[in-house]
Write an enzyme that holds these catalytic residues in place. Structure first.
Site, PDB file in Angstrom:
ATOM      1  N   HIS A  62      40.786 -20.351  -6.819  1.00  0.00           N
ATOM      2  CA  HIS A  62      39.245 -20.418  -6.059  1.00  0.00           C
ATOM      3  C   HIS A  62      39.166 -20.237  -4.938  1.00  0.00           C
ATOM      4  O   HIS A  62      38.647 -20.765  -3.988  1.00  0.00           O
ATOM      5  CB  HIS A  62      40.108 -22.130  -6.295  1.00  0.00           C
ATOM      6  CG  HIS A  62      40.673 -22.381  -7.905  1.00  0.00           C
ATOM      7  ND1 HIS A  62      39.451 -22.613  -8.593  1.00  0.00           N
ATOM      8  CD2 HIS A  62      41.419 -22.724  -7.791  1.00  0.00           C
ATOM      9  CE1 HIS A  62      40.406 -23.417  -9.361  1.00  0.00           C
ATOM     10  NE2 HIS A  62      41.449 -23.485  -9.498  1.00  0.00           N
TER      11      HIS A  62
ATOM     12  N   ILE B 252      35.741 -19.988  -8.201  1.00  0.00           N
ATOM     13  CA  ILE B 252      35.177 -21.806  -8.292  1.00  0.00           C
ATOM     14  C   ILE B 252      36.199 -22.951  -8.092  1.00  0.00           C
ATOM     15  O   ILE B 252      37.463 -22.652  -7.357  1.00  0.00           O
ATOM     16  CB  ILE B 252      35.566 -21.657 -10.042  1.00  0.00           C
ATOM     17  CG1 ILE B 252      37.243 -21.930 -10.902  1.00  0.00           C
ATOM     18  CG2 ILE B 252      34.354 -20.719 -10.486  1.00  0.00           C
ATOM     19  CD1 ILE B 252      37.225 -21.767 -12.067  1.00  0.00           C
TER      20      ILE B 252
END
Length: 291
Positions: free
Chosen positions: A199, A214
């Site tokens: 992330h 993401i």
């Protein structure tokens, strides 16, 4: 094989002590977009309803905070359970349920009991079900069931597990709304305890098959519950009884989430899609049960 299903499901229960305070709650709420503009709130930073997420003197706790209370120990503890040794680059969050037994306190100390009730064989992948039951001196607080999807770890001859899907009503939604995800949302959200570099680190994201980092699935999960509470439940977090979703697709920071809500007696059904990518599915089989 890195996953020994029999060993994982028969292992002794593990206990962890959890603690949190108002700063943890406020950070989590900011990480899921509290204080940001929405179609319903033109001046969110000073909106009295929004201050219940951000101001310590007015604070209440969104039930999805249960997924990060104590630093996200449910997921971390589950992936280190006996019989489980997986590569984080192969791990995706498959689904999540939080069942609330009573209102979450702003400041708390509690004991989490963790287990692996099931490991399912999906052929090319395995699904690990992690359960955490949390209680304090006054009794049970919440139960979390987390489904972890591990690519490349199926084919071991285990049960395939349930595959039922929620059918949405064959009518227009009762309500539609959108939530913009900030470009730095994942960087803020990860401060609540999910440090998976997927992330934040572009290089790690590429190893996992994505062209850029993401958003955490649990961030989308929290953003969605907050939207349901704010738009359908009169901003009252104590009305939430349980909240279930299946993670159907990824979200990239900077995108807009489109939420469609259907009211039914005692529950709200939700569809979440990525508005910027032709309504690509993001959350499916999503239900908020409420009083």
């Amino acid at each position: 094989m890195p996953i020994d299903a029999a060993k994982a499901t028969s292992a002794e229960l593990r206990t962890t002590e959890l603690a949190w305070d108002h700063k943890d709650v406020q950070l989590y709420h900011l990480g899921i977009g509290a204080g940001a503009a929405t179609p319903e709130k033109a001046h969110p930073a000073t909106d009295p309803d929004e201050l219940r997420y951000t101001l310590e003197s007015a604070l209440h706790v969104l039930p999805s905070f249960a997924t990060v209370a104590g630093g996200g120990m449910a997921l971390a503890g589950g992936l280190s359970a006996p019989g489980i040794d997986v590569d984080l680059a192969a791990v995706l969050h498959g689904g999540q349920t939080v069942t609330v037994h009573r209102a979450l306190p702003v400041n708390g100390r509690a004991t989490q009991t963790s287990s692996v009730p099931a490991v399912y064989d999906k052929g090319k992948a395995a699904v690990i079900v992690l359960r955490s039951e949390v209680a304090d001196d006054d009794g049970p607080l919440w139960t979390c069931d987390t489904q972890i999807f591990v690519r490349g770890e199926g084919g071991f001859g285990g049960e395939r597990g349930p595959s039922a899907r929620l059918e949405l009503p064959d009518r227009a939604p009762d309500l539609s709304t959108e939530r913009r995800i900030r470009a730095d949302q994942a960087l803020l959200y990860r401060l609540s305890g999910d440090w998976n570099p997927l992330h934040a680190d572009p290089g790690f994201a590429k190893l996992a098959g994505f062209d850029r980092p993401i958003l955490h699935g649990l961030c989308t999960y929290g953003v969605t519950l907050k939207a349901v509470v704010d738009t359908v439940l009169d901003g009252d977090v104590t009305r939430v009884r349980s909240y279930t979703t299946r993670f159907a697709g990824v979200v990239f920071p900077g995108e807009t989430l489109r939420m469609r809500l259907w009211r039914e007696p005692g529950r709200v059904l939700v569809s979440v899609t990525a508005a910027d990518r032709e309504d690509a599915p993001v959350l499916a089989d999503t239900v908020v049960e409420h009083s």
